[in-house]
Design a protein around this motif. Sequence first.
Motif, PDB file in Angstrom:
ATOM      1  N   VAL A  89       0.864  -1.181   0.000  1.00  0.00           N
ATOM      2  CA  VAL A  89       0.000   0.000   0.000  1.00  0.00           C
ATOM      3  C   VAL A  89       0.901   1.231   0.000  1.00  0.00           C
ATOM      4  CG1 VAL A  89      -1.778   1.253   1.315  1.00  0.00           C
ATOM      5  CG2 VAL A  89      -1.742  -1.248   1.369  1.00  0.00           C
ATOM      6  N   ASP A  90       0.697   2.106  -0.968  1.00  0.00           N
ATOM      7  CA  ASP A  90       1.487   3.341  -1.063  1.00  0.00           C
ATOM      8  C   ASP A  90       0.740   4.447  -0.327  1.00  0.00           C
ATOM      9  OD1 ASP A  90       3.226   5.352  -1.832  1.00  0.00           O
ATOM     10  OD2 ASP A  90       2.345   5.587  -3.823  1.00  0.00           O
ATOM     11  N   THR A  91       1.387   5.030   0.654  1.00  0.00           N
ATOM     12  CA  THR A  91       0.699   5.988   1.519  1.00  0.00           C
ATOM     13  C   THR A  91       1.709   7.018   2.048  1.00  0.00           C
ATOM     14  OG1 THR A  91      -0.768   6.072   3.463  1.00  0.00           O
ATOM     15  CG2 THR A  91       0.961   4.423   3.529  1.00  0.00           C
ATOM     16  N   PRO A  92       1.261   8.245   2.377  1.00  0.00           N
ATOM     17  CA  PRO A  92       2.216   9.263   2.824  1.00  0.00           C
ATOM     18  C   PRO A  92       3.062   8.828   4.031  1.00  0.00           C
ATOM     19  CG  PRO A  92       0.117  10.280   2.328  1.00  0.00           C
ATOM     20  CD  PRO A  92      -0.095   8.790   2.256  1.00  0.00           C
ATOM     21  N   PHE A  93       4.308   9.296   4.063  1.00  0.00           N
ATOM     22  CA  PHE A  93       5.259   8.877   5.092  1.00  0.00           C
ATOM     23  C   PHE A  93       4.794   9.255   6.501  1.00  0.00           C
ATOM     24  CE2 PHE A  93       9.489   9.110   7.247  1.00  0.00           C
ATOM     25  CZ  PHE A  93       9.799   7.778   7.112  1.00  0.00           C
ATOM     26  N   GLU A  94       4.099  10.361   6.614  1.00  0.00           N
ATOM     27  CA  GLU A  94       3.631  10.838   7.917  1.00  0.00           C
ATOM     28  C   GLU A  94       2.784   9.773   8.640  1.00  0.00           C
ATOM     29  OE1 GLU A  94       4.560  13.691   9.365  1.00  0.00           O
ATOM     30  OE2 GLU A  94       3.404  13.015  11.119  1.00  0.00           O
ATOM     31  N   GLY A  95       1.859   9.164   7.897  1.00  0.00           N
ATOM     32  CA  GLY A  95       0.992   8.132   8.484  1.00  0.00           C
ATOM     33  C   GLY A  95       1.747   6.871   8.836  1.00  0.00           C
ATOM     34  N   ILE A  96       2.851   6.642   8.135  1.00  0.00           N
ATOM     35  CA  ILE A  96       3.681   5.468   8.412  1.00  0.00           C
ATOM     36  C   ILE A  96       4.470   5.691   9.696  1.00  0.00           C
ATOM     37  CG2 ILE A  96       5.647   4.095   7.594  1.00  0.00           C
ATOM     38  CD1 ILE A  96       4.679   4.619   4.719  1.00  0.00           C
ATOM     39  N   LYS A  97       5.205   6.797   9.746  1.00  0.00           N
ATOM     40  CA  LYS A  97       6.110   7.012  10.885  1.00  0.00           C
ATOM     41  C   LYS A  97       5.377   7.347  12.189  1.00  0.00           C
ATOM     42  CE  LYS A  97       7.121  11.896  10.825  1.00  0.00           C
ATOM     43  NZ  LYS A  97       8.092  12.925  11.128  1.00  0.00           N
ATOM     44  N   SER A  98       4.143   7.858  12.057  1.00  0.00           N
ATOM     45  CA  SER A  98       3.395   8.205  13.269  1.00  0.00           C
ATOM     46  C   SER A  98       2.682   7.001  13.867  1.00  0.00           C
ATOM     47  CB  SER A  98       2.347   9.272  12.934  1.00  0.00           C
ATOM     48  OG  SER A  98       1.384   8.704  12.058  1.00  0.00           O
ATOM     49  N   GLY A  99       2.683   5.884  13.127  1.00  0.00           N
ATOM     50  CA  GLY A  99       2.004   4.687  13.621  1.00  0.00           C
ATOM     51  C   GLY A  99       0.528   4.666  13.282  1.00  0.00           C
ATOM     52  N   SER A 100      -0.002   5.762  12.726  1.00  0.00           N
ATOM     53  CA  SER A 100      -1.455   5.822  12.530  1.00  0.00           C
ATOM     54  C   SER A 100      -1.937   4.814  11.485  1.00  0.00           C
ATOM     55  CB  SER A 100      -1.929   7.245  12.234  1.00  0.00           C
ATOM     56  OG  SER A 100      -1.409   7.678  11.017  1.00  0.00           O
ATOM     57  N   ASP A 101      -1.155   4.556  10.455  1.00  0.00           N
ATOM     58  CA  ASP A 101      -1.579   3.563   9.450  1.00  0.00           C
ATOM     59  C   ASP A 101      -1.647   2.163  10.059  1.00  0.00           C
ATOM     60  OD1 ASP A 101      -1.789   5.434   7.443  1.00  0.00           O
ATOM     61  OD2 ASP A 101       0.244   5.106   6.695  1.00  0.00           O
ATOM     62  N   LEU A 102      -0.634   1.814  10.830  1.00  0.00           N
ATOM     63  CA  LEU A 102      -0.618   0.488  11.467  1.00  0.00           C
ATOM     64  C   LEU A 102      -1.738   0.392  12.492  1.00  0.00           C
ATOM     65  CD1 LEU A 102       3.236   0.101  11.820  1.00  0.00           C
ATOM     66  CD2 LEU A 102       1.760  -1.468  10.545  1.00  0.00           C
ATOM     67  N   ASN A 103      -1.929   1.451  13.267  1.00  0.00           N
ATOM     68  CA  ASN A 103      -2.986   1.442  14.283  1.00  0.00           C
ATOM     69  C   ASN A 103      -4.372   1.341  13.666  1.00  0.00           C
ATOM     70  OD1 ASN A 103      -1.023   1.671  16.194  1.00  0.00           O
ATOM     71  ND2 ASN A 103      -1.294   3.883  16.523  1.00  0.00           N
ATOM     72  N   ALA A 104      -4.537   1.922  12.476  1.00  0.00           N
ATOM     73  CA  ALA A 104      -5.839   1.911  11.807  1.00  0.00           C
ATOM     74  C   ALA A 104      -6.085   0.610  11.048  1.00  0.00           C
ATOM     75  CB  ALA A 104      -5.940   3.094  10.850  1.00  0.00           C
ATOM     76  N   GLY A 105      -5.101  -0.292  11.059  1.00  0.00           N
ATOM     77  CA  GLY A 105      -5.275  -1.566  10.353  1.00  0.00           C
ATOM     78  C   GLY A 105      -5.158  -1.430   8.844  1.00  0.00           C
ATOM     79  N   LYS A 106      -4.430  -0.420   8.397  1.00  0.00           N
ATOM     80  CA  LYS A 106      -4.210  -0.224   6.961  1.00  0.00           C
ATOM     81  C   LYS A 106      -3.195  -1.232   6.428  1.00  0.00           C
ATOM     82  CE  LYS A 106      -3.690   3.945   4.133  1.00  0.00           C
ATOM     83  NZ  LYS A 106      -3.517   5.404   4.265  1.00  0.00           N
ATOM     84  N   CYS A 107      -2.306  -1.659   7.300  1.00  0.00           N
ATOM     85  CA  CYS A 107      -1.271  -2.616   6.895  1.00  0.00           C
ATOM     86  C   CYS A 107      -0.767  -3.350   8.139  1.00  0.00           C
ATOM     87  CB  CYS A 107      -0.120  -1.887   6.197  1.00  0.00           C
ATOM     88  SG  CYS A 107       0.361  -0.366   7.013  1.00  0.00           S
ATOM     89  N   ASP A 108      -0.005  -4.419   7.873  1.00  0.00           N
ATOM     90  CA  ASP A 108       0.574  -5.204   8.968  1.00  0.00           C
ATOM     91  C   ASP A 108       1.956  -4.693   9.348  1.00  0.00           C
ATOM     92  OD1 ASP A 108      -1.469  -7.367   9.065  1.00  0.00           O
ATOM     93  OD2 ASP A 108      -0.746  -7.755   7.017  1.00  0.00           O
ATOM     94  N   VAL A 109       2.678  -4.247   8.321  1.00  0.00           N
ATOM     95  CA  VAL A 109       4.077  -3.873   8.529  1.00  0.00           C
ATOM     96  C   VAL A 109       4.388  -2.610   7.745  1.00  0.00           C
ATOM     97  CG1 VAL A 109       4.826  -5.458   6.675  1.00  0.00           C
ATOM     98  CG2 VAL A 109       6.478  -4.751   8.398  1.00  0.00           C
ATOM     99  N   ALA A 110       5.294  -1.809   8.279  1.00  0.00           N
ATOM    100  CA  ALA A 110       5.774  -0.628   7.565  1.00  0.00           C
ATOM    101  C   ALA A 110       7.188  -0.920   7.095  1.00  0.00           C
ATOM    102  CB  ALA A 110       5.751   0.592   8.477  1.00  0.00           C
ATOM    103  N   ALA A 111       7.412  -0.769   5.799  1.00  0.00           N
ATOM    104  CA  ALA A 111       8.742  -0.972   5.225  1.00  0.00           C
ATOM    105  C   ALA A 111       8.976   0.170   4.264  1.00  0.00           C
ATOM    106  CB  ALA A 111       8.805  -2.319   4.507  1.00  0.00           C
ATOM    107  N   ALA A 112       9.743   1.148   4.694  1.00  0.00           N
ATOM    108  CA  ALA A 112       9.814   2.394   3.928  1.00  0.00           C
ATOM    109  C   ALA A 112      11.178   3.060   4.045  1.00  0.00           C
ATOM    110  CB  ALA A 112       8.715   3.338   4.410  1.00  0.00           C
ATOM    111  N   GLY A 113      12.239   2.279   4.050  1.00  0.00           N
ATOM    112  CA  GLY A 113      13.562   2.875   4.231  1.00  0.00           C
ATOM    113  C   GLY A 113      13.560   3.747   5.483  1.00  0.00           C
ATOM    114  N   MET A 114      12.802   3.285   6.473  1.00  0.00           N
ATOM    115  CA  MET A 114      12.523   4.117   7.644  1.00  0.00           C
ATOM    116  C   MET A 114      13.581   3.950   8.737  1.00  0.00           C
ATOM    117  SD  MET A 114       9.022   4.583   9.810  1.00  0.00           S
ATOM    118  CE  MET A 114       8.727   2.857  10.066  1.00  0.00           C
TER     119      MET A 114
END
Length: 274
Positions: A89-114
């Motif tokens: 899922v391609d999504t803005p970095f802000e939602g990835i690094k803040s945990g909000s995407d994971l908390n919202a159940g948008k994805c299982d894992v964040a992998a973003a050169g983070m």
Amino acid sequence: MNMRGIHRATGLAAATILAVSGVAGCAKEDTSVTTDTGVKLIKAGALTTCTHLPYAPFQSKDTSGKVVGFDVALIDLVATKLSVTQEIVDTPFEGIKSGSDLNAGKCDVAAAGMTITDERKKVLDFADPYFDATQALAVVPGKEVKTLEELAGKRVGTQGGTTGEDYVKGQVAEKKLDITVVSYKDLAALQQALTTNQVDAAVNDLPVWNEYIKANPGKVAVATGFDTGEQYGFAVKKGNTELLKAINEALTAARSDGTYDKIYAEWIGEKPAS
Ligand code: GLN
């Protein structure tokens, strides 16, 4: 120890997927599934990854539109271990690094050169570090710049919400530099701003500049590096220890059986001496 053997055995055992029914009346229906390795996934048959494109060589679309890269290849190992396929899922970095995407159940894992940072650790659980990175200042070829100080009165581009942006802003504040920091929403916008002279220099992680230079010879040059000593980590929702464990096991296996080195050589190039 034969990590490959363990891999295969776990893969077979995980073939059955148990569905967990949603609870009617809840604000958000829980449609997650649990593999019989005990790993809970938001969608049956898939390991769903949040990322922010483009970020080559870690994740970007190939000519056929498929998302590929170093991170993608490593998370594919985790998916294989869980007997599922990776969906990105391609999504803005802000939602990835803040945990909000994971908390919202948008994805299982964040992998973003983070990069793993203390601030992000408060809102995400990071797996073991998988890559070392530093920051670099890129310019159009011919411009010699060795320090941020030399850019007084100039415009420096950064990518919104990244450690590179934090570094530049931190230096500007600390050293009271007369630099205008211009924030771009993604790497492609930042690179375009640099090559079209909207900024005098741009800061981002060194490997992404190296990749850009490989793909676009002569368009930009790395003027200097900033040794920020960063490490990238894949992240899961806070408390998702089962998935974290699966990621770490896949990484450990890949490091010991040579798969990590193969993936590194394919996407990054020669490994720096450690
Ligand atoms: N490594 C940087 C960070 O974590 C950039 C990540 C990215 O832009 N995908 O902030």
